[in-house]
Motif scaffolding. Structure first.
Motif, PDB file in Angstrom:
ATOM      1  N   LYS A 126     -13.133   1.290   2.374  1.00  0.00           N
ATOM      2  CA  LYS A 126     -13.804   1.653   1.137  1.00  0.00           C
ATOM      3  C   LYS A 126     -13.330   0.741   0.012  1.00  0.00           C
ATOM      4  CE  LYS A 126     -14.449   5.784  -0.379  1.00  0.00           C
ATOM      5  NZ  LYS A 126     -15.906   5.809  -0.549  1.00  0.00           N
ATOM      6  N   GLY A 127     -14.212   0.452  -0.906  1.00  0.00           N
ATOM      7  CA  GLY A 127     -13.820  -0.265  -2.097  1.00  0.00           C
ATOM      8  C   GLY A 127     -13.299   0.700  -3.154  1.00  0.00           C
ATOM      9  N   GLY A 128     -12.589   0.172  -4.140  1.00  0.00           N
ATOM     10  CA  GLY A 128     -12.174   0.976  -5.274  1.00  0.00           C
ATOM     11  C   GLY A 128     -10.973   1.859  -5.050  1.00  0.00           C
ATOM     12  N   ALA A 129     -10.235   1.623  -3.972  1.00  0.00           N
ATOM     13  CA  ALA A 129      -9.051   2.444  -3.706  1.00  0.00           C
ATOM     14  C   ALA A 129      -7.770   1.802  -4.233  1.00  0.00           C
ATOM     15  CB  ALA A 129      -8.922   2.713  -2.207  1.00  0.00           C
ATOM     16  N   GLY A 130      -7.876   0.615  -4.812  1.00  0.00           N
ATOM     17  CA  GLY A 130      -6.702  -0.042  -5.383  1.00  0.00           C
ATOM     18  C   GLY A 130      -5.924  -0.884  -4.384  1.00  0.00           C
ATOM     19  N   LYS A 131      -6.596  -1.407  -3.352  1.00  0.00           N
ATOM     20  CA  LYS A 131      -5.900  -2.192  -2.328  1.00  0.00           C
ATOM     21  C   LYS A 131      -5.241  -3.442  -2.910  1.00  0.00           C
ATOM     22  CE  LYS A 131      -9.389  -2.641   0.537  1.00  0.00           C
ATOM     23  NZ  LYS A 131     -10.419  -1.779  -0.093  1.00  0.00           N
ATOM     24  N   SER A 132      -5.972  -4.184  -3.727  1.00  0.00           N
ATOM     25  CA  SER A 132      -5.423  -5.429  -4.271  1.00  0.00           C
ATOM     26  C   SER A 132      -4.260  -5.158  -5.217  1.00  0.00           C
ATOM     27  CB  SER A 132      -6.520  -6.220  -4.997  1.00  0.00           C
ATOM     28  OG  SER A 132      -7.555  -6.574  -4.110  1.00  0.00           O
ATOM     29  N   THR A 133      -4.361  -4.077  -5.999  1.00  0.00           N
ATOM     30  CA  THR A 133      -3.270  -3.706  -6.904  1.00  0.00           C
ATOM     31  C   THR A 133      -2.020  -3.350  -6.103  1.00  0.00           C
ATOM     32  OG1 THR A 133      -4.808  -2.897  -8.581  1.00  0.00           O
ATOM     33  CG2 THR A 133      -2.537  -2.094  -8.708  1.00  0.00           C
ATOM     34  N   VAL A 134      -2.194  -2.575  -5.041  1.00  0.00           N
ATOM     35  CA  VAL A 134      -1.055  -2.213  -4.191  1.00  0.00           C
ATOM     36  C   VAL A 134      -0.471  -3.460  -3.537  1.00  0.00           C
ATOM     37  CG1 VAL A 134      -0.381  -0.987  -2.083  1.00  0.00           C
ATOM     38  CG2 VAL A 134      -1.839   0.140  -3.784  1.00  0.00           C
ATOM     39  N   ALA A 135      -1.348  -4.326  -3.006  1.00  0.00           N
ATOM     40  CA  ALA A 135      -0.872  -5.541  -2.339  1.00  0.00           C
ATOM     41  C   ALA A 135      -0.044  -6.406  -3.289  1.00  0.00           C
ATOM     42  CB  ALA A 135      -2.059  -6.338  -1.797  1.00  0.00           C
ATOM     43  N   MET A 136      -0.510  -6.576  -4.526  1.00  0.00           N
ATOM     44  CA  MET A 136       0.206  -7.428  -5.476  1.00  0.00           C
ATOM     45  C   MET A 136       1.547  -6.823  -5.850  1.00  0.00           C
ATOM     46  SD  MET A 136      -0.059 -10.337  -6.923  1.00  0.00           S
ATOM     47  CE  MET A 136       0.597 -11.311  -8.299  1.00  0.00           C
ATOM     48  N   HIS A 137       1.612  -5.524  -6.037  1.00  0.00           N
ATOM     49  CA  HIS A 137       2.877  -4.884  -6.397  1.00  0.00           C
ATOM     50  C   HIS A 137       3.869  -4.923  -5.233  1.00  0.00           C
ATOM     51  CE1 HIS A 137       0.791  -3.462 -10.001  1.00  0.00           C
ATOM     52  NE2 HIS A 137       1.988  -3.143 -10.480  1.00  0.00           N
ATOM     53  N   VAL A 138       3.377  -4.810  -3.999  1.00  0.00           N
ATOM     54  CA  VAL A 138       4.273  -4.949  -2.848  1.00  0.00           C
ATOM     55  C   VAL A 138       4.803  -6.372  -2.766  1.00  0.00           C
ATOM     56  CG1 VAL A 138       4.376  -4.924  -0.313  1.00  0.00           C
ATOM     57  CG2 VAL A 138       3.250  -3.054  -1.532  1.00  0.00           C
ATOM     58  N   LEU A 139       3.953  -7.354  -3.009  1.00  0.00           N
ATOM     59  CA  LEU A 139       4.390  -8.755  -3.017  1.00  0.00           C
ATOM     60  C   LEU A 139       5.499  -8.988  -4.042  1.00  0.00           C
ATOM     61  CD1 LEU A 139       0.947 -10.564  -2.740  1.00  0.00           C
ATOM     62  CD2 LEU A 139       2.864 -10.936  -1.191  1.00  0.00           C
ATOM     63  N   VAL A 140       5.284  -8.507  -5.264  1.00  0.00           N
ATOM     64  CA  VAL A 140       6.272  -8.731  -6.322  1.00  0.00           C
ATOM     65  C   VAL A 140       7.561  -7.972  -6.020  1.00  0.00           C
ATOM     66  CG1 VAL A 140       6.768  -8.401  -8.781  1.00  0.00           C
ATOM     67  CG2 VAL A 140       4.531  -9.262  -8.057  1.00  0.00           C
ATOM     68  N   ALA A 141       7.442  -6.756  -5.476  1.00  0.00           N
ATOM     69  CA  ALA A 141       8.641  -5.995  -5.102  1.00  0.00           C
ATOM     70  C   ALA A 141       9.459  -6.763  -4.069  1.00  0.00           C
ATOM     71  CB  ALA A 141       8.242  -4.622  -4.567  1.00  0.00           C
ATOM     72  N   LEU A 142       8.800  -7.333  -3.079  1.00  0.00           N
ATOM     73  CA  LEU A 142       9.505  -8.102  -2.054  1.00  0.00           C
ATOM     74  C   LEU A 142      10.164  -9.342  -2.652  1.00  0.00           C
ATOM     75  CD1 LEU A 142       6.912  -7.809   0.839  1.00  0.00           C
ATOM     76  CD2 LEU A 142       9.279  -6.991   0.914  1.00  0.00           C
ATOM     77  N   MET A 143       9.470 -10.008  -3.572  1.00  0.00           N
ATOM     78  CA  MET A 143      10.067 -11.189  -4.211  1.00  0.00           C
ATOM     79  C   MET A 143      11.251 -10.802  -5.070  1.00  0.00           C
ATOM     80  SD  MET A 143       6.785 -13.691  -5.034  1.00  0.00           S
ATOM     81  CE  MET A 143       5.893 -12.506  -6.040  1.00  0.00           C
ATOM     82  N   ARG A 144      11.165  -9.660  -5.744  1.00  0.00           N
ATOM     83  CA  ARG A 144      12.313  -9.185  -6.521  1.00  0.00           C
ATOM     84  C   ARG A 144      13.505  -8.863  -5.617  1.00  0.00           C
ATOM     85  NH1 ARG A 144      11.388  -7.259 -11.920  1.00  0.00           N
ATOM     86  NH2 ARG A 144      13.580  -6.664 -11.851  1.00  0.00           N
ATOM     87  N   MET A 145      13.233  -8.534  -4.371  1.00  0.00           N
ATOM     88  CA  MET A 145      14.293  -8.279  -3.396  1.00  0.00           C
ATOM     89  C   MET A 145      14.798  -9.563  -2.748  1.00  0.00           C
ATOM     90  SD  MET A 145      14.847  -5.018  -3.483  1.00  0.00           S
ATOM     91  CE  MET A 145      15.787  -4.692  -2.000  1.00  0.00           C
ATOM     92  N   GLY A 146      14.280 -10.684  -3.211  1.00  0.00           N
ATOM     93  CA  GLY A 146      14.752 -11.974  -2.711  1.00  0.00           C
ATOM     94  C   GLY A 146      14.120 -12.416  -1.408  1.00  0.00           C
ATOM     95  N   ARG A 147      12.999 -11.814  -1.019  1.00  0.00           N
ATOM     96  CA  ARG A 147      12.350 -12.174   0.231  1.00  0.00           C
ATOM     97  C   ARG A 147      11.241 -13.187  -0.001  1.00  0.00           C
ATOM     98  NH1 ARG A 147      16.350  -9.253   0.825  1.00  0.00           N
ATOM     99  NH2 ARG A 147      16.707  -8.034   2.729  1.00  0.00           N
ATOM    100  N   ARG A 148      11.099 -14.087   0.947  1.00  0.00           N
ATOM    101  CA  ARG A 148      10.030 -15.093   0.888  1.00  0.00           C
ATOM    102  C   ARG A 148       8.737 -14.438   1.341  1.00  0.00           C
ATOM    103  NH1 ARG A 148      12.808 -19.460   4.676  1.00  0.00           N
ATOM    104  NH2 ARG A 148      13.078 -17.491   5.828  1.00  0.00           N
ATOM    105  N   THR A 149       7.711 -14.546   0.533  1.00  0.00           N
ATOM    106  CA  THR A 149       6.479 -13.817   0.804  1.00  0.00           C
ATOM    107  C   THR A 149       5.269 -14.744   0.847  1.00  0.00           C
ATOM    108  OG1 THR A 149       5.992 -13.367  -1.524  1.00  0.00           O
ATOM    109  CG2 THR A 149       7.392 -11.790  -0.378  1.00  0.00           C
ATOM    110  N   GLY A 150       4.314 -14.364   1.679  1.00  0.00           N
ATOM    111  CA  GLY A 150       3.036 -15.054   1.749  1.00  0.00           C
ATOM    112  C   GLY A 150       1.918 -14.048   1.603  1.00  0.00           C
ATOM    113  N   ALA A 151       0.764 -14.518   1.179  1.00  0.00           N
ATOM    114  CA  ALA A 151      -0.377 -13.627   0.946  1.00  0.00           C
ATOM    115  C   ALA A 151      -1.640 -14.209   1.568  1.00  0.00           C
ATOM    116  CB  ALA A 151      -0.592 -13.416  -0.549  1.00  0.00           C
ATOM    117  N   LEU A 152      -2.423 -13.322   2.158  1.00  0.00           N
ATOM    118  CA  LEU A 152      -3.751 -13.667   2.654  1.00  0.00           C
ATOM    119  C   LEU A 152      -4.753 -12.689   2.048  1.00  0.00           C
ATOM    120  CD1 LEU A 152      -3.317 -14.341   6.493  1.00  0.00           C
ATOM    121  CD2 LEU A 152      -3.898 -16.008   4.736  1.00  0.00           C
TER     122      LEU A 152
END
Length: 289
Positions: free
Chosen positions: A25-51
């Protein structure tokens, strides 16, 4: 076309942990969740990639592009993920198009695995071959769900008289199939987490919220997903998109300044979600955001 190849790791290539943020479904906030998980991982010092598999809207890709422009314009010392863009095949034959899409997807995952600890994949709304490929290779699957029976229908059918779950819906069946295939190929599970997103504190909606919660608990026991605390309906989760920033960047060097009390409450939601994900290599490590 079989998705079996999507489960096979490439010999000699280190395997990043793949986090897929998906539903149909659209409109559930997937991209917002994905971006916040990415930034959280980077704040934890982990190397991250995105698709970003939403090749039309490209919400996650544009989010990261906005972040790059903010960093360049302001000299901000903010981490940014490695991102690869995919384009869907234009082949007229369905078999040829799917073969090309699978090869492109596998090559992107393989390339990111060479340099990243985690890969976060934002899947599109609706059903697509690329989305099925992503679900098939997930180590962790995060499904944001708006807090209503309209969105619950994505997971299970409800008996309107008994308000009980009758059977899993088409998306749950697709995830179940992905889990069976991956277990058969690699003897590895997919950890499926459903998060109740954009929740409201309104008293008017309290009864419906309770009913949705009860139905989710019933279904989680039946088809085997874990429930995670979701994100409330807060403007802060969306208003920083033009700068490519997230709530977790507010108190960072190059962010937007100090957090207010409402921001602190929102950050705790993200911390609770991150803890619930139980990502490998982060057990017992103090949160850095």
């Amino acid at each position: 076309m079989s998705l079996a190849h999507a489960y096979e790791p490439t010999a000699g290539v280190r395997q990043a942990h793949v986090i897929v943020v998906g539903n149909q479904k659209g409109g559930a906030g997937k991209s917002t969740v994905a971006m916040h998980v990415l930034v959280a991982l980077m704040r934890m010092g982990r190397r991250t990639g995105a698709l970003d598999l939403d090749t039309r809207q490209r919400s996650l890709t544009r989010y990261i592009e906005n972040r790059g422009r903010h960093i360049a314009r302001n000299g901000a010392k903010l981490a940014t993920p490695q991102v690869l863009e995919l384009t869907e095949s234009s082949a007229r034959s369905l078999d040829a198009a799917e073969a090309e899409d699978e090869a492109t997807f596998r090559a992107a995952v393989r390339r990111l695995s060479e340099t990243c600890d985690f890969i976060v994949i934002d899947s599109p709304g609706g059903e697509s071959f690329l989305s099925r490929l992503a679900h098939a290779c997930a180590d962790t699957l995060v499904t944001p769900l708006n807090d209503s029976f309209v969105d619950f229908d994505l997971l299970g059918d409800i008996d309107p008289n008994a308000a009980d779950v009758v059977r899993p819906s088409i998306y749950s069946e697709m995830v179940w199939d992905s889990r069976k295939r991956k277990a058969a190929q690699l003897r590895q599970p997919i950890d499926w987490i459903v998060m109740r997103n954009r929740t409201s504190a309104s008293r008017i909606e309290a009864k419906n919220k309770q009913r949705v919660g009860d139905a989710l608990k019933t279904l989680s026991q039946r088809i085997g997903f874990r429930l995670a605390p979701g994100l409330s309906e807060r403007v802060i989760y969306r208003e920083l998109f033009p700068q490519g920033l997230t709530l977790l960047d507010l108190d960072a060097d190059g962010g937007e300044g100090e957090m207010r009390m409402t921001h602190l409450a929102a950050r705790q939601e993200l911390r609770d979600l991150f803890i619930t994900l139980k990502l490998p290599g982060l057990e017992g490590e103090a949160l850095k955001f």
